[in-house]
Design an enzyme around this catalytic site. Structure first.
Site, mmCIF file in Angstrom:
data_model
loop_
_atom_site.group_PDB
_atom_site.id
_atom_site.type_symbol
_atom_site.label_atom_id
_atom_site.label_comp_id
_atom_site.label_asym_id
_atom_site.label_seq_id
_atom_site.Cartn_x
_atom_site.Cartn_y
_atom_site.Cartn_z
ATOM 1 N N ASP A 51 -25.136 -24.236 -8.653
ATOM 2 C CA ASP A 51 -26.556 -24.018 -8.338
ATOM 3 C C ASP A 51 -27.425 -24.385 -9.550
ATOM 4 O OD1 ASP A 51 -25.875 -21.862 -9.919
ATOM 5 O OD2 ASP A 51 -26.776 -20.348 -8.603
ATOM 6 N N SER A 52 -26.793 -24.772 -10.661
ATOM 7 C CA SER A 52 -27.530 -25.365 -11.780
ATOM 8 C C SER A 52 -28.282 -26.609 -11.322
ATOM 9 C CB SER A 52 -26.578 -25.723 -12.932
ATOM 10 O OG SER A 52 -25.498 -26.500 -12.466
ATOM 11 N N ASP A 90 -21.425 -23.720 -5.006
ATOM 12 C CA ASP A 90 -21.987 -22.407 -5.357
ATOM 13 C C ASP A 90 -22.724 -21.792 -4.178
ATOM 14 O OD1 ASP A 90 -21.474 -21.324 -7.861
ATOM 15 O OD2 ASP A 90 -23.064 -22.455 -8.862
ATOM 16 N N LYS A 120 -18.207 -20.687 -4.599
ATOM 17 C CA LYS A 120 -18.172 -19.873 -5.827
ATOM 18 C C LYS A 120 -19.285 -18.833 -5.762
ATOM 19 C CE LYS A 120 -19.518 -21.423 -10.104
ATOM 20 N NZ LYS A 120 -20.634 -20.514 -10.420
ATOM 21 N N GLU A 122 -21.202 -15.527 -8.111
ATOM 22 C CA GLU A 122 -21.305 -14.783 -9.369
ATOM 23 C C GLU A 122 -20.842 -13.363 -9.067
ATOM 24 O OE1 GLU A 122 -25.000 -15.520 -11.420
ATOM 25 O OE2 GLU A 122 -24.706 -17.686 -11.258
ATOM 26 N N GLU A 189 -18.203 -17.280 -18.222
ATOM 27 C CA GLU A 189 -19.313 -17.952 -18.925
ATOM 28 C C GLU A 189 -19.873 -17.089 -20.055
ATOM 29 O OE1 GLU A 189 -22.397 -19.667 -16.478
ATOM 30 O OE2 GLU A 189 -23.610 -20.195 -18.237
#
Ligand code: KIV
Length: 275
Positions: A51-52, A90, A120, A122, A189
């Site tokens: 999602d970056s 993401d 993915k 978080e 991270e």
């Protein structure tokens, strides 16, 4: 790539990645577009449609504004461009933390509409129940602990994590709960080497680090960072190219050629057939 190879190449799967624990390090980069995915495919085990993309491609200040539709569109492009690497998409902020049924519906949408192999999230203690709901129903999930960019509004910025004893213990608990929920791998991270090593020793699945030392089972970077497309990169990024400089040089040369009427030249124009 020949048509024959296209038919026979088998994609790397979630069990293939899970089996890499403690073995040859997993190579992962972000990809958002088909042509870049095509270049990365032969070198990477895993392509992450992170999602970056919201910050790198769309110029958003953080990843909070990224939508499911954006992730699906970029996931489709990366799937079209790649053949061999596993593709993980993401789940954006707000698409998996509420009800487990909504998390499942959104994850299934991503898998069905992109053809990617996994999603993915978080992860942490709070969402472990939702992750388990997905993994028990056929959705391969990659976790992401430590610095969680989607928490930027509560954290007040992107800051390395695990510096205090409380934070250190919470991240270990997040990693443990995430692994227990059935993920096939975990991104770690923005943590110090010691904590990355502890997490890697604690969980039975491979860890993929970003700003988390070589103590992980693999590494991931944002491709645009390592190619030098930005004028600033975080401390943990190694710049393998200076594409910003190279693009500036090329575009400057093109602009000068156009202004001096050197472009287009004879080799770049069409000629009418004689007669
Ligand atoms: O969104 C992203 O690109 C990521 C990686 C950098 C791990 O989550």
């Amino acid at each position: 790539m020949s048509a024959q190879r296209q038919e026979t190449v088998k994609r790397i799967s979630a069990p293939d990645i899970a089996a890499r624990k403690g073995g040859v390090p997993i190579v992962c980069l972000t990809a958002y577009t088909a042509p870049v995915a095509e270049i990365l495919d032969e070198h990477c085990d895993l392509l992450l449609v992170g999602d970056s993309v919201g910050m790198v491609v769309h110029g958003l200040p953080n990843t909070v504004g990224v939508t499911l539709e954006m992730m699906i569109l970029h996931g489709q492009a990366v799937m079209r461009g790649s053949k061999r690497a596993m593709v993980v998409v993401d789940m954006p902020f707000g698409s998996y933390e509420g009800s487990r049924e909504a998390a499942y519906a959104n994850a299934v949408r991503i898998l069905k509409e992109t053809g990617a192999q996994a999603v993915k999230v978080e992860a942490g203690v709070e969402v472990a129940e939702n992750i388990a709901y997905l993994t028990q129903r056929g959705v391969p999930v990659m976790g992401h602990v430590g610095l969680r960019p989607q928490a930027v509004l509560v954290d007040g910025g992107f800051k390395a994590k695990g510096k205090t004893a409380g934070e250190h213990d919470r991240i270990l608990a997040d990693a443990h709960a995430t692994a227990q929920a059935g993920v096939f791998s975990i991104v770690v991270e923005g943590v110090a080497e010691g904590l990355a090593q502890e997490i890697t020793a604690l969980v039975p699945v491979p860890t993929v680090g970003i700003g988390a030392s070589a103590g992980c089972d693999g590494q991931v970077l944002v491709t645009d960072d390592m190619l030098g497309l930005f004028d600033w990169t975080p401390k943990f990024v190694r710049r393998y190219a200076d594409l910003r400089g190279e693009i500036g040089r090329a575009v400057g040369e093109y602009a000068a050629d156009v202004r001096a009427r050197r472009f287009p030249g004879p080799a770049e124009i069409y000629f009418a057939k004689a007669g």
